[in-house]
Design a protein around this motif. Structure first.
Motif, PDB file in Angstrom:
ATOM      1  N   MET A   5      15.051 -22.124  25.571  1.00  0.00           N
ATOM      2  CA  MET A   5      14.481 -21.787  26.874  1.00  0.00           C
ATOM      3  C   MET A   5      15.392 -22.307  27.994  1.00  0.00           C
ATOM      4  O   MET A   5      16.079 -23.315  27.832  1.00  0.00           O
ATOM      5  N   TYR A   6      15.355 -21.606  29.106  1.00  0.00           N
ATOM      6  CA  TYR A   6      16.199 -21.956  30.259  1.00  0.00           C
ATOM      7  C   TYR A   6      15.266 -22.236  31.453  1.00  0.00           C
ATOM      8  O   TYR A   6      14.728 -21.301  32.053  1.00  0.00           O
ATOM      9  N   ASN A   7      15.087 -23.514  31.778  1.00  0.00           N
ATOM     10  CA  ASN A   7      14.084 -23.891  32.780  1.00  0.00           C
ATOM     11  C   ASN A   7      14.260 -23.194  34.118  1.00  0.00           C
ATOM     12  O   ASN A   7      13.287 -22.863  34.797  1.00  0.00           O
ATOM     13  N   GLU A   8      15.533 -22.961  34.487  1.00  0.00           N
ATOM     14  CA  GLU A   8      15.772 -22.401  35.817  1.00  0.00           C
ATOM     15  C   GLU A   8      15.309 -20.948  35.932  1.00  0.00           C
ATOM     16  O   GLU A   8      15.208 -20.420  37.044  1.00  0.00           O
ATOM     17  N   LEU A   9      15.028 -20.288  34.813  1.00  0.00           N
ATOM     18  CA  LEU A   9      14.571 -18.888  34.881  1.00  0.00           C
ATOM     19  C   LEU A   9      13.104 -18.787  35.301  1.00  0.00           C
ATOM     20  O   LEU A   9      12.660 -17.747  35.788  1.00  0.00           O
ATOM     21  N   LYS A  10      12.364 -19.866  35.145  1.00  0.00           N
ATOM     22  CA  LYS A  10      10.938 -19.862  35.481  1.00  0.00           C
ATOM     23  C   LYS A  10      10.734 -19.420  36.932  1.00  0.00           C
ATOM     24  O   LYS A  10      11.375 -19.969  37.850  1.00  0.00           O
ATOM     25  N   GLY A  11       9.884 -18.414  37.133  1.00  0.00           N
ATOM     26  CA  GLY A  11       9.576 -17.947  38.496  1.00  0.00           C
ATOM     27  C   GLY A  11      10.584 -16.958  39.056  1.00  0.00           C
ATOM     28  O   GLY A  11      10.385 -16.424  40.147  1.00  0.00           O
ATOM     29  N   LYS A  12      11.673 -16.725  38.338  1.00  0.00           N
ATOM     30  CA  LYS A  12      12.645 -15.727  38.810  1.00  0.00           C
ATOM     31  C   LYS A  12      12.156 -14.319  38.412  1.00  0.00           C
ATOM     32  O   LYS A  12      11.364 -14.162  37.492  1.00  0.00           O
ATOM     33  N   THR A  13      12.682 -13.314  39.116  1.00  0.00           N
ATOM     34  CA  THR A  13      12.194 -11.951  38.911  1.00  0.00           C
ATOM     35  C   THR A  13      13.248 -11.069  38.248  1.00  0.00           C
ATOM     36  O   THR A  13      14.420 -11.085  38.652  1.00  0.00           O
ATOM     37  N   GLU A  17       8.439 -15.235  28.049  1.00  0.00           N
ATOM     38  CA  GLU A  17       8.426 -16.589  27.464  1.00  0.00           C
ATOM     39  C   GLU A  17       9.152 -17.577  28.369  1.00  0.00           C
ATOM     40  O   GLU A  17       8.834 -18.770  28.381  1.00  0.00           O
ATOM     41  N   GLU A  18      10.137 -17.053  29.116  1.00  0.00           N
ATOM     42  CA  GLU A  18      10.864 -17.900  30.076  1.00  0.00           C
ATOM     43  C   GLU A  18      10.046 -18.090  31.355  1.00  0.00           C
ATOM     44  O   GLU A  18      10.512 -18.689  32.318  1.00  0.00           O
ATOM     45  N   LYS A  19       8.842 -17.501  31.384  1.00  0.00           N
ATOM     46  CA  LYS A  19       7.916 -17.558  32.515  1.00  0.00           C
ATOM     47  C   LYS A  19       8.507 -16.910  33.777  1.00  0.00           C
ATOM     48  O   LYS A  19       8.340 -17.395  34.897  1.00  0.00           O
ATOM     49  N   MET A  20       9.172 -15.810  33.547  1.00  0.00           N
ATOM     50  CA  MET A  20       9.718 -15.042  34.658  1.00  0.00           C
ATOM     51  C   MET A  20       8.691 -14.002  35.124  1.00  0.00           C
ATOM     52  O   MET A  20       7.693 -13.750  34.458  1.00  0.00           O
ATOM     53  N   ASN A  21       8.967 -13.409  36.284  1.00  0.00           N
ATOM     54  CA  ASN A  21       8.208 -12.244  36.757  1.00  0.00           C
ATOM     55  C   ASN A  21       8.973 -11.013  36.285  1.00  0.00           C
ATOM     56  O   ASN A  21      10.168 -10.912  36.539  1.00  0.00           O
ATOM     57  N   VAL A  22       8.273 -10.077  35.648  1.00  0.00           N
ATOM     58  CA  VAL A  22       8.992  -8.957  35.039  1.00  0.00           C
ATOM     59  C   VAL A  22       8.412  -7.604  35.481  1.00  0.00           C
ATOM     60  O   VAL A  22       7.204  -7.367  35.363  1.00  0.00           O
ATOM     61  N   ILE A  23       9.296  -6.738  35.963  1.00  0.00           N
ATOM     62  CA  ILE A  23       8.922  -5.333  36.158  1.00  0.00           C
ATOM     63  C   ILE A  23       9.229  -4.633  34.839  1.00  0.00           C
ATOM     64  O   ILE A  23      10.388  -4.536  34.426  1.00  0.00           O
ATOM     65  N   VAL A  24       8.183  -4.197  34.163  1.00  0.00           N
ATOM     66  CA  VAL A  24       8.308  -3.554  32.853  1.00  0.00           C
ATOM     67  C   VAL A  24       8.398  -2.037  33.089  1.00  0.00           C
ATOM     68  O   VAL A  24       7.386  -1.353  33.245  1.00  0.00           O
ATOM     69  N   ASN A  25       9.613  -1.542  33.169  1.00  0.00           N
ATOM     70  CA  ASN A  25       9.782  -0.097  33.432  1.00  0.00           C
ATOM     71  C   ASN A  25       9.560   0.726  32.163  1.00  0.00           C
ATOM     72  O   ASN A  25       9.956   0.330  31.081  1.00  0.00           O
ATOM     73  N   TYR A  26       8.908   1.869  32.345  1.00  0.00           N
ATOM     74  CA  TYR A  26       8.742   2.811  31.226  1.00  0.00           C
ATOM     75  C   TYR A  26       8.938   4.219  31.748  1.00  0.00           C
ATOM     76  O   TYR A  26       8.772   4.485  32.943  1.00  0.00           O
ATOM     77  N   LEU A  27       9.304   5.109  30.828  1.00  0.00           N
ATOM     78  CA  LEU A  27       9.463   6.520  31.201  1.00  0.00           C
ATOM     79  C   LEU A  27       8.141   7.253  31.011  1.00  0.00           C
ATOM     80  O   LEU A  27       7.619   7.842  31.944  1.00  0.00           O
ATOM     81  N   ASN A  28       7.592   7.187  29.789  1.00  0.00           N
ATOM     82  CA  ASN A  28       6.331   7.905  29.551  1.00  0.00           C
ATOM     83  C   ASN A  28       5.344   7.169  28.634  1.00  0.00           C
ATOM     84  O   ASN A  28       4.256   7.654  28.414  1.00  0.00           O
TER      85      ASN A  28
END
Ligand code: NAI
Length: 261
Positions: free
Chosen positions: A1-9, A29-40
């Motif tokens: 895990m990489y602590n500095e990724l927490k809260g990053k987008t 798992e890194e506790k980031m904010n994630v835009i989960v893109n999908y096509l369909n």
């Protein structure tokens, strides 16, 4: 895990399946904010977003076709509106289909080039524009392939798109290194995802692929996701303009393994 990724987008394109899904989950798992893109595959994407939330990250599923400029704009806008930032752009979406080159139609060529190469161009350059505007020293990660350097008969559009991504990423890396924005490629070999399902379900074809991998193992999506997390993290803060191969040695000319030649 990489602590500095927490809260990053992060934005992950094509994140409802395969490598994109594994990377989105790892970012969760890194506790980031994630835009989960999908096509369909909306339901699958919402499931991924739900799993990210359970892991302690934040996520929303956003529809979009990476080859359409307005859709990429919308992904970046969503990151800004929901999470107020964008630190990591993971251009993962990609397609392939098998056609002998002399039978390939212009339509088939254009389709693969527009998703794999133009989609990566749009995702990279628009993310960089956002990072420059907001003075963010971000990381752009592009999902290439061993076919960035290994020719692939019957897949000339795919190999050309990934070869193009090599120069695309190196050029952008050079252009924006001074502003602290890093651009790198990940080049997987043969990984166990839906794009390969038909091939790997067939024992003969699976064995043929295994014979081309010095480590004699098909890769798992999590083994690619861990490389994406590294490239996103500060542990890779001096890494730009490079391609990390995640291929069990596939590009090492396996036919030379026994000392022949
Ligand atoms: P996959 O088929 O599960 O993933 C591709 C994803 O991209 C799918 O979710 C699909 O819906 C999405 N997608 C397709 N067109 C799109 C578009 N126009 N806009 C937005 N999303 C779109 O297969 P996999 O293996 O996860 O592929 C992901 C990336 O990894 C691709 O770029 C592929 O070329 C690359 N790759 C995969 C390897 C493997 O062995 N699985 C090896 C080398 C590279």
């Amino acid at each position: 895990m990489y602590n500095e990724l927490k809260g990053k987008t992060a934005i992950v394109t094509g994140a409802s399946s395969g490598l994109g899904k594994a990377i989105a989950l790892r970012f969760g798992e890194e506790k980031m904010n994630v835009i989960v893109n999908y096509l369909n595959k909306k339901e699958e994407a919402q499931q991924v977003a739900g799993d990210i939330e359970k892991a302690g990250g934040k996520a929303i599923a956003v529809q979009g076709d990476v080859s359409v400029e307005e859709d990429i704009d919308r992904l970046i806008q969503s990151a800004h509106e929901h999470f107020g930032s964008l630190h990591v752009m993971m251009n993962n979406a990609g397609i392939q289909n098998e056609v002998p080159s002399h039978e390939m139609t212009l339509e088939e060529w254009n389709k693969v080039i527009s998703v794999n190469l133009t989609g990566t161009f749009l995702g990279s350059t628009k993310a960089i524009a956002y990072m420059l505007e907001h003075r963010i020293q971000g990381s752009v990660i592009n999902m290439s392939s061993v076919h960035e350097i290994v020719p692939w008969p019957h897949f000339v559009h795919y190999a050309a798109s990934k070869g193009g991504m090599n120069m695309l990423s190196q050029t952008l890396a050079l252009e924006y290194a001074g502003q602290g924005i890093r651009v790198n490629n990940i080049a997987p070999g043969a990984i166990n995802t839906p794009i390969n399902k038909e091939k790997f379900d067939n024992e003969e074809q699976r064995d043929e692929v295994l014979s081309m991998i010095p480590m004699k193992k098909i890769g798992e999506p999590e083994q690619v996701a861990s490389v994406a997390a590294f490239l996103a993290s500060d542990q890779a803060s001096y890494v730009t303009g490079t391609t990390l191969f995640v291929d069990g040695g596939m590009k090492l000319y396996p036919s030379f393994a026994a000392g022949k030649g």
